[in-house]
Design an enzyme around this catalytic site. Structure first.
Site, PDB file in Angstrom:
ATOM      1  N   SER A   1     -24.851 -26.407 -76.557  1.00 45.30           N
ATOM      2  CA  SER A   1     -24.825 -27.495 -75.580  1.00 45.30           C
ATOM      3  C   SER A   1     -26.032 -28.423 -75.633  1.00 45.30           C
ATOM      4  O   SER A   1     -25.994 -29.511 -75.075  1.00 45.30           O
ATOM      5  CB  SER A   1     -24.701 -26.922 -74.175  1.00 45.30           C
ATOM      6  OG  SER A   1     -25.846 -26.164 -73.881  1.00 45.30           O
TER       7      SER A   1
ATOM      8  N   HIS B   1     -18.039 -25.728 -74.383  1.00 47.50           N
ATOM      9  CA  HIS B   1     -18.148 -27.182 -74.591  1.00 47.50           C
ATOM     10  C   HIS B   1     -17.159 -27.706 -75.622  1.00 47.50           C
ATOM     11  O   HIS B   1     -17.057 -28.917 -75.809  1.00 47.50           O
ATOM     12  CB  HIS B   1     -19.573 -27.550 -75.020  1.00 47.50           C
ATOM     13  CG  HIS B   1     -20.550 -27.386 -73.897  1.00 47.50           C
ATOM     14  ND1 HIS B   1     -20.788 -28.381 -72.976  1.00 47.50           N
ATOM     15  CD2 HIS B   1     -21.303 -26.328 -73.525  1.00 47.50           C
ATOM     16  CE1 HIS B   1     -21.675 -27.942 -72.089  1.00 47.50           C
ATOM     17  NE2 HIS B   1     -22.002 -26.704 -72.396  1.00 47.50           N
TER      18      HIS B   1
ATOM     19  N   LYS C   1     -15.829 -28.056 -67.689  1.00 48.84           N
ATOM     20  CA  LYS C   1     -16.328 -29.137 -68.549  1.00 48.84           C
ATOM     21  C   LYS C   1     -15.158 -30.079 -68.875  1.00 48.84           C
ATOM     22  O   LYS C   1     -14.781 -30.871 -68.027  1.00 48.84           O
ATOM     23  CB  LYS C   1     -17.040 -28.517 -69.752  1.00 48.84           C
ATOM     24  CG  LYS C   1     -18.098 -27.530 -69.226  1.00 48.84           C
ATOM     25  CD  LYS C   1     -19.105 -27.092 -70.165  1.00 48.84           C
ATOM     26  CE  LYS C   1     -19.956 -25.966 -69.597  1.00 48.84           C
ATOM     27  NZ  LYS C   1     -20.752 -26.305 -68.418  1.00 48.84           N
TER      28      LYS C   1
END
Ligand SMILES: Cc1ncc(COP(=O)(O)O)c(C=O)c1O
Length: 346
Positions: free
Chosen positions: A139, A167, A196
């Site tokens: 990330s 992610h 996310k």
């Protein structure tokens, strides 16, 4: 102010279809689930979501947690113990580190992405069980784990693999399936979050059916915490259906990331274009990164400085995250502003 710091990569947190699903669920099922999953908290919605997640990722089954943090924490604590060696990439997320602590497992850390060191650790271990754990898309650095390499070492040394694709799900690959699209297979445990790209909240594990069955009976935050609300579950499900049925949204995100990172690469600020939504622009000193972030904010762009201890000393970055909803002209304006700040005398 233009936001370049959100993990709501596809803009689904404010998508009208997702909001409508949340409203409908609240009306039909109420605001809360009313119990933990193993008592009275499981509703049809939870089961439908788990089945959709498993199907989307080509897995036998899945289990949904209230957060991605809990998914990592409880999964690791359930599958590992004092006789397990957890081999972990040095840049892994805090929830993986905390899970290993909770499991009271022995932990060996390998330098980021270094499979040679990983193999050394596998070859010299003495513990009867081994779990190799890595983030998929990291990330802060936007690097992607060599999942094929990890899996092949795991097979050779009889270890389990766990990839946290928080992610990457919804952002990476032709269909937004992260490592499943990139590598064409599943690790033993694949973790994802709904917080996310799916724009809501929650975390999940996909795996073979007996593993999920085991987790349902052993993962403590699944057993001893109230099940996610119908509002959350319906939102995540609606968002997942959008990703599944509209890969062009994922492609839009990837195009935006490629566009911005190409402009920054041509200006010498990045070493290569990226098609992941996290674009870390190396700055160097923390104070410099802070100053750049402040100048960006003055110009109407929010992109934070990431400093020690999140990244190493002298490796501070401006962490830009791109969204599918950014327009080309907005990306161009951010790039121009950043280039001009970094080229002006400091
Ligand atoms: C790699 C990774 N795993 C897990 C998590 C935790 O996810 P959540 O915010 O859903 O608890 C995060 C969130 O920051 C993350 O970046």
């Amino acid at each position: 102010m233009l936001l370049f710091a959100s993990s709501n990569y596809l803009g689904l947190a404010t998508d009208q279809r997702v909001i409508a699903a949340a409203q409908k669920a609240a009306k039909e099922y109420g605001a809360g689930s009313g119990g933990s999953r193993l008592t009275t908290g499981t509703q049809q919605l939870h089961q439908a979501l788990e089945s959709d997640i498993a199907e989307f990722l080509g897995a036998e089954d899945s289990i949904f947690f209230a957060t991605g943090y809990q998914a990592n924490l409880s999964t690791i604590a359930a599958v590992a113990g004092p006789d397990t060696l957890i081999i972990s990439d040095e840049l892994n997320h805090a929830s993986i580190i905390d899970g290993a602590r909770l499991a009271k497992a022995q932990v060996a850390v390998f330098p980021h992405g270094n499979l040679h060191e990983l193999e050394q650790l596998l070859a010299s271990r003495v513990q009867p069980h081994t779990l190799i754990v890595s983030d998929g898309l990291f990330s802060m650095h936007s690097t992607y784990a060599d999942v094929a390499g990890i899996q092949s070492l795991a097979t050779r040394y009889q270890a389990w693999t766990m990839i946290d694709d928080a992610h990457a799900i919804g952002t990476v690959g032709k269909r937004g399936r992260g490592c499943v699209d990139l590598y064409g297979f599943l690790p033993d445990l694949l973790i994802g979050t709904a917080s996310k790209a799916l724009g809501a909240e929650g975390g999940f594990v996909v795996a073979r059916q007996p593993i999920i069955h085991y987790l349902r009976n052993r993962a403590r935050s699944y057993i001893f915490s109230t099940a996610p609300s119908p509002i959350t579950v319906a939102s995540v499900r609606a968002a997942l259906h959008i990703v599944r049925d509209h890969p062009e949204l994922v492609h839009q995100l990837q195009n935006n990331a490629r566009f911005l990172s190409t402009v920054l690469t041509e200006a010498g600020l990045l070493s290569r274009p990226l098609d992941t939504p996290i674009i870390p622009v190396p700055i160097g000193h923390s104070a410099q990164a802070l100053a750049v972030s402040e100048k960006l904010r003055d110009a109407g762009f929010f992109a934070p400085a990431i400093r020690y201890p999140t990244v190493k000393e002298e490796e501070a970055i401006i962490r830009i995250t791109v969204m599918a909803t950014h327009r080309t002209e907005q990306l161009r304006r951010l790039a121009d502003e950043l280039i001009s700040i970094l080229r002006s005398p400091r």
